[in-house]
Design a protein around this motif. Sequence first.
Motif, PDB file in Angstrom:
ATOM      1  N   SER A  51     -12.042  21.666  55.285  1.00 54.93           N
ATOM      2  CA  SER A  51     -11.512  20.839  54.206  1.00 54.93           C
ATOM      3  C   SER A  51     -12.433  19.659  53.955  1.00 54.93           C
ATOM      4  O   SER A  51     -12.893  19.001  54.893  1.00 54.93           O
ATOM      5  CB  SER A  51     -10.109  20.336  54.585  1.00 54.93           C
ATOM      6  OG  SER A  51      -9.580  19.509  53.585  1.00 54.93           O
ATOM      7  N   GLY A  52     -12.748  19.405  52.688  1.00 55.02           N
ATOM      8  CA  GLY A  52     -13.631  18.303  52.337  1.00 55.02           C
ATOM      9  C   GLY A  52     -15.104  18.647  52.336  1.00 55.02           C
ATOM     10  O   GLY A  52     -15.948  17.792  52.076  1.00 55.02           O
ATOM     11  N   ALA A  53     -15.431  19.927  52.607  1.00 58.01           N
ATOM     12  CA  ALA A  53     -16.843  20.332  52.661  1.00 58.01           C
ATOM     13  C   ALA A  53     -17.474  20.464  51.279  1.00 58.01           C
ATOM     14  O   ALA A  53     -18.694  20.518  51.155  1.00 58.01           O
ATOM     15  CB  ALA A  53     -16.986  21.648  53.416  1.00 58.01           C
ATOM     16  N   GLY A  54     -16.625  20.548  50.231  1.00 57.34           N
ATOM     17  CA  GLY A  54     -17.143  20.648  48.871  1.00 57.34           C
ATOM     18  C   GLY A  54     -16.975  22.025  48.245  1.00 57.34           C
ATOM     19  O   GLY A  54     -17.574  22.312  47.201  1.00 57.34           O
ATOM     20  N   LYS A  55     -16.137  22.880  48.838  1.00 57.43           N
ATOM     21  CA  LYS A  55     -15.979  24.260  48.355  1.00 57.43           C
ATOM     22  C   LYS A  55     -15.474  24.305  46.916  1.00 57.43           C
ATOM     23  O   LYS A  55     -16.053  24.984  46.057  1.00 57.43           O
ATOM     24  CB  LYS A  55     -15.017  25.036  49.264  1.00 57.43           C
ATOM     25  CG  LYS A  55     -15.434  25.131  50.713  1.00 57.43           C
ATOM     26  CD  LYS A  55     -14.502  26.008  51.512  1.00 57.43           C
ATOM     27  CE  LYS A  55     -13.054  25.551  51.535  1.00 57.43           C
ATOM     28  NZ  LYS A  55     -12.872  24.258  52.212  1.00 57.43           N
ATOM     29  N   SER A  56     -14.381  23.609  46.650  1.00 59.07           N
ATOM     30  CA  SER A  56     -13.799  23.657  45.305  1.00 59.07           C
ATOM     31  C   SER A  56     -14.693  22.961  44.288  1.00 59.07           C
ATOM     32  O   SER A  56     -14.770  23.389  43.125  1.00 59.07           O
ATOM     33  CB  SER A  56     -12.397  23.031  45.306  1.00 59.07           C
ATOM     34  OG  SER A  56     -11.491  23.840  46.043  1.00 59.07           O
ATOM     35  N   THR A  57     -15.382  21.914  44.708  1.00 55.73           N
ATOM     36  CA  THR A  57     -16.318  21.234  43.800  1.00 55.73           C
ATOM     37  C   THR A  57     -17.443  22.180  43.404  1.00 55.73           C
ATOM     38  O   THR A  57     -17.819  22.268  42.227  1.00 55.73           O
ATOM     39  CB  THR A  57     -16.907  19.979  44.474  1.00 55.73           C
ATOM     40  OG1 THR A  57     -15.843  19.084  44.806  1.00 55.73           O
ATOM     41  CG2 THR A  57     -17.890  19.273  43.548  1.00 55.73           C
ATOM     42  N   LEU A  58     -17.954  22.922  44.379  1.00 53.31           N
ATOM     43  CA  LEU A  58     -18.993  23.900  44.081  1.00 53.31           C
ATOM     44  C   LEU A  58     -18.466  24.987  43.158  1.00 53.31           C
ATOM     45  O   LEU A  58     -19.150  25.388  42.200  1.00 53.31           O
ATOM     46  CB  LEU A  58     -19.519  24.515  45.383  1.00 53.31           C
ATOM     47  CG  LEU A  58     -20.580  25.609  45.229  1.00 53.31           C
ATOM     48  CD1 LEU A  58     -21.801  25.088  44.476  1.00 53.31           C
ATOM     49  CD2 LEU A  58     -20.996  26.144  46.597  1.00 53.31           C
ATOM     50  N   MET A  59     -17.244  25.462  43.405  1.00 53.56           N
ATOM     51  CA  MET A  59     -16.664  26.490  42.544  1.00 53.56           C
ATOM     52  C   MET A  59     -16.489  25.983  41.114  1.00 53.56           C
ATOM     53  O   MET A  59     -16.746  26.713  40.145  1.00 53.56           O
ATOM     54  CB  MET A  59     -15.323  26.948  43.109  1.00 53.56           C
ATOM     55  CG  MET A  59     -14.652  28.032  42.291  1.00 53.56           C
ATOM     56  SD  MET A  59     -15.546  29.597  42.319  1.00 53.56           S
ATOM     57  CE  MET A  59     -14.836  30.369  43.757  1.00 53.56           C
ATOM     58  N   ASN A  60     -16.074  24.739  40.969  1.00 53.27           N
ATOM     59  CA  ASN A  60     -15.905  24.171  39.626  1.00 53.27           C
ATOM     60  C   ASN A  60     -17.228  24.102  38.876  1.00 53.27           C
ATOM     61  O   ASN A  60     -17.278  24.313  37.659  1.00 53.27           O
ATOM     62  CB  ASN A  60     -15.270  22.780  39.714  1.00 53.27           C
ATOM     63  CG  ASN A  60     -13.801  22.835  40.062  1.00 53.27           C
ATOM     64  OD1 ASN A  60     -13.149  23.868  39.916  1.00 53.27           O
ATOM     65  ND2 ASN A  60     -13.264  21.730  40.549  1.00 53.27           N
ATOM     66  N   ILE A  61     -18.300  23.801  39.593  1.00 55.96           N
ATOM     67  CA  ILE A  61     -19.626  23.775  38.961  1.00 55.96           C
ATOM     68  C   ILE A  61     -20.064  25.191  38.595  1.00 55.96           C
ATOM     69  O   ILE A  61     -20.520  25.446  37.472  1.00 55.96           O
ATOM     70  CB  ILE A  61     -20.648  23.094  39.882  1.00 55.96           C
ATOM     71  CG1 ILE A  61     -20.355  21.593  39.966  1.00 55.96           C
ATOM     72  CG2 ILE A  61     -22.080  23.326  39.380  1.00 55.96           C
ATOM     73  CD1 ILE A  61     -21.184  20.837  40.990  1.00 55.96           C
ATOM     74  N   LEU A  62     -19.891  26.129  39.517  1.00 54.16           N
ATOM     75  CA  LEU A  62     -20.255  27.518  39.244  1.00 54.16           C
ATOM     76  C   LEU A  62     -19.476  28.066  38.051  1.00 54.16           C
ATOM     77  O   LEU A  62     -20.018  28.832  37.239  1.00 54.16           O
ATOM     78  CB  LEU A  62     -19.990  28.391  40.473  1.00 54.16           C
ATOM     79  CG  LEU A  62     -20.892  28.181  41.680  1.00 54.16           C
ATOM     80  CD1 LEU A  62     -20.359  28.954  42.883  1.00 54.16           C
ATOM     81  CD2 LEU A  62     -22.318  28.622  41.369  1.00 54.16           C
ATOM     82  N   GLY A  63     -18.213  27.662  37.922  1.00 55.15           N
ATOM     83  CA  GLY A  63     -17.367  28.143  36.846  1.00 55.15           C
ATOM     84  C   GLY A  63     -17.481  27.366  35.558  1.00 55.15           C
ATOM     85  O   GLY A  63     -16.709  27.605  34.622  1.00 55.15           O
ATOM     86  N   CYS A  64     -18.434  26.444  35.486  1.00 57.73           N
ATOM     87  CA  CYS A  64     -18.649  25.625  34.281  1.00 57.73           C
ATOM     88  C   CYS A  64     -17.422  24.792  33.930  1.00 57.73           C
ATOM     89  O   CYS A  64     -17.194  24.449  32.759  1.00 57.73           O
ATOM     90  CB  CYS A  64     -19.045  26.497  33.083  1.00 57.73           C
ATOM     91  SG  CYS A  64     -20.552  27.457  33.324  1.00 57.73           S
ATOM     92  N   LEU A  65     -16.617  24.457  34.943  1.00 56.35           N
ATOM     93  CA  LEU A  65     -15.480  23.562  34.750  1.00 56.35           C
ATOM     94  C   LEU A  65     -15.876  22.108  34.974  1.00 56.35           C
ATOM     95  O   LEU A  65     -15.167  21.193  34.572  1.00 56.35           O
ATOM     96  CB  LEU A  65     -14.352  23.928  35.725  1.00 56.35           C
ATOM     97  CG  LEU A  65     -13.729  25.317  35.530  1.00 56.35           C
ATOM     98  CD1 LEU A  65     -12.846  25.662  36.722  1.00 56.35           C
ATOM     99  CD2 LEU A  65     -12.925  25.364  34.233  1.00 56.35           C
ATOM    100  N   ASP A  66     -17.013  21.900  35.624  1.00 59.92           N
ATOM    101  CA  ASP A  66     -17.533  20.566  35.904  1.00 59.92           C
ATOM    102  C   ASP A  66     -19.052  20.630  35.854  1.00 59.92           C
ATOM    103  O   ASP A  66     -19.646  21.697  36.038  1.00 59.92           O
ATOM    104  CB  ASP A  66     -17.056  20.106  37.288  1.00 59.92           C
ATOM    105  CG  ASP A  66     -17.192  18.598  37.485  1.00 59.92           C
ATOM    106  OD1 ASP A  66     -17.582  17.902  36.518  1.00 59.92           O
ATOM    107  OD2 ASP A  66     -16.912  18.128  38.604  1.00 59.92           O
ATOM    108  N   ARG A  67     -19.666  19.509  35.605  1.00 62.37           N
ATOM    109  CA  ARG A  67     -21.128  19.444  35.540  1.00 62.37           C
ATOM    110  C   ARG A  67     -21.669  18.748  36.785  1.00 62.37           C
ATOM    111  O   ARG A  67     -21.059  17.787  37.274  1.00 62.37           O
ATOM    112  CB  ARG A  67     -21.584  18.678  34.290  1.00 62.37           C
ATOM    113  CG  ARG A  67     -21.222  19.356  32.973  1.00 62.37           C
ATOM    114  CD  ARG A  67     -21.701  18.499  31.807  1.00 62.37           C
ATOM    115  NE  ARG A  67     -21.285  19.008  30.511  1.00 62.37           N
ATOM    116  CZ  ARG A  67     -22.030  19.793  29.729  1.00 62.37           C
ATOM    117  NH1 ARG A  67     -23.234  20.157  30.142  1.00 62.37           N
ATOM    118  NH2 ARG A  67     -21.585  20.218  28.563  1.00 62.37           N
ATOM    119  N   PRO A  68     -22.790  19.210  37.307  1.00 63.96           N
ATOM    120  CA  PRO A  68     -23.377  18.536  38.471  1.00 63.96           C
ATOM    121  C   PRO A  68     -23.960  17.186  38.085  1.00 63.96           C
ATOM    122  O   PRO A  68     -24.286  16.951  36.916  1.00 63.96           O
ATOM    123  CB  PRO A  68     -24.476  19.510  38.912  1.00 63.96           C
ATOM    124  CG  PRO A  68     -24.858  20.237  37.666  1.00 63.96           C
ATOM    125  CD  PRO A  68     -23.592  20.367  36.870  1.00 63.96           C
TER     126      PRO A  68
END
Length: 238
Positions: A51-68
């Motif tokens: 938890s807190g490693a950044g998994k969901s943040t990475l998924m959001n970037i991969l899915g174009c839901l968020d920008r790096p």
Amino acid sequence: MAIKTDEQAEEVIRLQGIGKSYYIGDQEVPVLTHIDLSITKGEFVSIMGPSGAGKSTLMNILGCLDRPTKGSYKLDGKEVANLTDKELAYTRNKKIGFVFQSFNLLPRLSALDNVILPMIYGNVFKKERKERAVKMLESVGLGDRIDHMPAEMSGGQRQRVAIARALVNDPAIIMADEPTGNLDSHSTREVMEIFADLYKMGKTVILVTHETDVANYANRHVVLSDGHISKDFKGRLL
């Protein structure tokens, strides 16, 4: 027919030097730091880590839901940073199917209407929408539940509706964020067998999970630790 080697496989995702930070006042809080990752067509990749490693943040970037915040993300060879918000929305609708832990079904819509929804945004003709939605629900074993509301279905059935919705526009990439987190063991097996079948059909599947048994459906594992990739390997987890 010749079989592609790893070197010949078609690259669909390439991340180079990806970083993501948030700001609390003037203080920068890094979540991802220098992520380099390449995923080829037809891979089944698990993304793991505490938890807190950044998994969901990475998924959001991969899915174009968020920008790096920094770095390069190329999807099918195109730099995502150069896409407008409208182009990003089109990419999400046409190329990527999303499945989430909380199902994200609209509670006042039937299973059928929940699956139809992405096709409305995708400008699919009205007659074709229902036909495709019914076929997709039948393909996940819910042909007898098309008129049921989410509250009238079990967790496993709701997740299968969510999978049908993710697949209805025939995306090349399926992204699932803890899709079995709210399911019992029987429903987990049912849902993961669907993902395994999609992989066998040639879909690219990217799965965030903290469960080893679930991750072992994938043929490659990317492990995050403190916002960076600590392991990236093929085979089974012990």
